[in-house]
Scaffold this active site. Structure first.
Site, PDB file in Angstrom:
ATOM      1  N   SER A  66      33.920  59.924  32.750  1.00  0.00           N
ATOM      2  CA  SER A  66      35.039  60.376  33.586  1.00  0.00           C
ATOM      3  C   SER A  66      36.398  59.964  33.020  1.00  0.00           C
ATOM      4  O   SER A  66      36.504  59.034  32.210  1.00  0.00           O
ATOM      5  CB  SER A  66      34.879  59.822  35.001  1.00  0.00           C
ATOM      6  OG  SER A  66      33.652  60.223  35.544  1.00  0.00           O
TER       7      SER A  66
HETATM    8  C1  SAM Z   1      30.818  62.758  35.894  1.00  0.00           C
HETATM    9  S1  SAM Z   1      29.234  62.211  35.420  1.00  0.00           S
HETATM   10  C2  SAM Z   1      29.254  60.495  35.794  1.00  0.00           C
HETATM   11  C3  SAM Z   1      30.297  59.698  35.085  1.00  0.00           C
HETATM   12  C4  SAM Z   1      29.951  58.261  34.924  1.00  0.00           C
HETATM   13  N1  SAM Z   1      29.693  57.549  36.162  1.00  0.00           N
HETATM   14  C5  SAM Z   1      30.984  57.494  34.106  1.00  0.00           C
HETATM   15  O1  SAM Z   1      30.809  56.303  33.981  1.00  0.00           O
HETATM   16  O2  SAM Z   1      31.936  58.059  33.569  1.00  0.00           O
HETATM   17  C6  SAM Z   1      28.185  62.807  36.734  1.00  0.00           C
HETATM   18  C7  SAM Z   1      26.735  62.420  36.548  1.00  0.00           C
HETATM   19  O3  SAM Z   1      26.022  62.759  37.734  1.00  0.00           O
HETATM   20  C8  SAM Z   1      24.708  63.068  37.360  1.00  0.00           C
HETATM   21  N2  SAM Z   1      24.006  63.753  38.454  1.00  0.00           N
HETATM   22  C9  SAM Z   1      24.083  65.063  38.810  1.00  0.00           C
HETATM   23  N3  SAM Z   1      23.271  65.294  39.861  1.00  0.00           N
HETATM   24  C10 SAM Z   1      22.673  64.115  40.155  1.00  0.00           C
HETATM   25  C11 SAM Z   1      21.741  63.705  41.138  1.00  0.00           C
HETATM   26  N4  SAM Z   1      21.258  64.557  42.049  1.00  0.00           N
HETATM   27  N5  SAM Z   1      21.351  62.423  41.152  1.00  0.00           N
HETATM   28  C12 SAM Z   1      21.819  61.520  40.250  1.00  0.00           C
HETATM   29  N6  SAM Z   1      22.724  61.851  39.296  1.00  0.00           N
HETATM   30  C13 SAM Z   1      23.150  63.127  39.255  1.00  0.00           C
HETATM   31  C14 SAM Z   1      24.898  63.901  36.111  1.00  0.00           C
HETATM   32  O4  SAM Z   1      23.725  63.977  35.348  1.00  0.00           O
HETATM   33  C15 SAM Z   1      26.042  63.163  35.430  1.00  0.00           C
HETATM   34  O5  SAM Z   1      25.562  62.253  34.484  1.00  0.00           O
END
Ligand code: SAM
Length: 401
Positions: A66
């Site tokens: 992010s």
């Molecule tokens: C914007 S990224 C996270 C950024 C991260 N926390 C960072 O440190 O920058 C969003 C994440 O949510 C995950 N995601 C999407 N749907 C999900 C779900 N149902 N359960 C868990 N993770 C999920 C995606 O795979 C992705 O890795």
């Protein structure tokens, strides 16, 4: 520039811009080496204030590290502190989980979940390389939370949701905080909720944001609609049970016809438009939907709001300040019932101006899980704009369960 100098420069700029407000968040950002969570980048390049995609499926980004300014804003909203037990949903590369571990310290605990096992393996490796081997990284669908380590003092989603899931509320300790990018009738907002009573949440802080959406069980069924000419995307005002999906053909006909313009009295910047007026209209009127043009698809003047000083040429959607008095906004009426719709929109604009041009930060949101709140545990207010005081307005999230 070395990674350490680049990190210091980034944090200093986040402090200057007011994104970082507390010493604890500042120290966490200064300590955690973001470049170790982006091993494919040149170390100095990991400290630009941008989100970095790390996984793309069919041309769509499904995971990213992010944007630092957004991460800082959310950590300030979360108010995680020493000893807290935290669940993060959306591990990605693990960077935010490391920041959370810094904030909760040795007496706290951080569990981070991702739906993809390759991302979990990458996050585990990155966290180990950066010295955060105490963070628990788990594969799972975050829609269900993670009961084995509950209850949590803080639950943070770093992935967008169109609703508040009862599972999250059930796993939140009394007095805990749930922070998530929540779609409020088409606008994604980072909302920090306090758990004020069983099954009952009240927002403490609301900010604009833009995150990838949940996959799995909590995925949003109401996707954007592309109009037949391919130029416009329409976002139904999803996130509430009264959402209507607009008829794309009728909208396409209306947007290609000639329109009639009427000026309305509203000062405007891009932030006013998206975070303020657009959100106000979406909350106040169930008939609202947002239209946006695809970049590079030709002229987009048909229904695009135009914001310009009275004595300047057509606005390009940038910040404008009128040298000759208030900037001017135009409502354009299109289609057979366009005049009626324009009248309605002009009324909404007037209501927003009258309320002091509130922004997302002025919105208060209440969410109630009936099954957890018990008998008589309904929402205190209805959905829509309900003025709770000057510049304060309310929206009630409907939570199943
Ligand atoms: C914007 S990224 C996270 C950024 C991260 N926390 C960072 O440190 O920058 C969003 C994440 O949510 C995950 N995601 C999407 N749907 C999900 C779900 N149902 N359960 C868990 N993770 C999920 C995606 O795979 C992705 O890795």
């Amino acid at each position: 520039m070395s990674a350490d100098r680049a990190r210091s420069a980034l944090v200093a700029s986040l402090v200057r811009d007011g994104r970082v407000r507390t010493p604890a968040v500042r120290a966490a950002l200064e300590t955690v080496p973001r470049h170790l969570f982006l091993p494919a980048l040149d170390p100095g390049g990991a400290y630009n204030d941008v989100a970095v995609p790390i996984k793309v499926d069919d041309g769509v980004t499904v995971s990213s590290v992010s944007q630092p300014s957004m991460v800082a804003i959310m950590l300030e909203q979360l108010e995680a502190g020493p000893g807290h037990r935290v669940l993060e949903i959306g591990a990605g590369a693990g960077w935010n989980a490391a920041l959370l571990a810094e904030l909760v310290g040795p007496d706290g605990a951080v569990t981070t979940l991702d739906i993809d096992d390759d991302l979990v393996a990458g996050a585990r490796a990155n966290l180990d390389a950066a010295g955060f081997d105490g963070v628990d990284v788990v594969v799972g669908d975050g829609a269900l939370g993670y009961p084995p380590a509950a209850p949590y003092d803080r639950i943070e989603l770093t992935v967008g949701s169109t609703g508040v899931r009862p599972e999250w509320v059930a796993q939140l300790a009394p007095g805990g905080r749930l922070l998530l990018p929540l779609t409020v009738r088409g606008s994604q907002l980072s909302v920090a909720f306090a758990h004020t009573a069983p099954g009952r949440l009240h927002s403490r802080s609301v900010r604009s944001c833009a995150f990838v959406r949940l996959r799995g069980e909590g995925a949003d069924p109401g996707a954007e609609v592309a109009l037949p000419d391919g130029r416009w995307r329409v976002q139904p005002a999803c996130g509430s049970d009264d959402a209507d999906v607009p008829d794309p053909r009728a909208l396409a006909r209306a947007t290609t016809g000639a329109g009639t313009d009427r000026p309305v009295a509203a000062a405007g910047t891009v932030a006013d438009l998206w975070d303020g007026l657009g959100l106000w209209c979406a909350v106040a009127d169930p008939g609202w939907c947002g239209c946006s043009a695809r970049p590079g698809r030709g002229r987009t003047g048909a229904v695009r709001p135009r914001w310009r000083p009275r004595d300047a040429g057509p606005g390009r959607g940038r910040r404008v300040r009128g040298a000759a008095g208030d900037p001017e906004a135009t409502v354009r009426a299109c289609g057979p019932d366009g005049d009626l719709a324009a009248e309605r929109l002009a009324g909404l604009v007037a209501g927003w101006v009258d309320a002091g041009r509130p922004h997302a930060a002025d919105l208060r949101i209440e969410a109630v899980v009936p099954s957890l709140a018990g008998p008589g545990g309904g929402a205190e207010r209805g959905s829509g704009v309900d003025r709770a005081g000057p510049g304060t307005w309310w929206w009630t999230a409907r939570v199943p369960g």
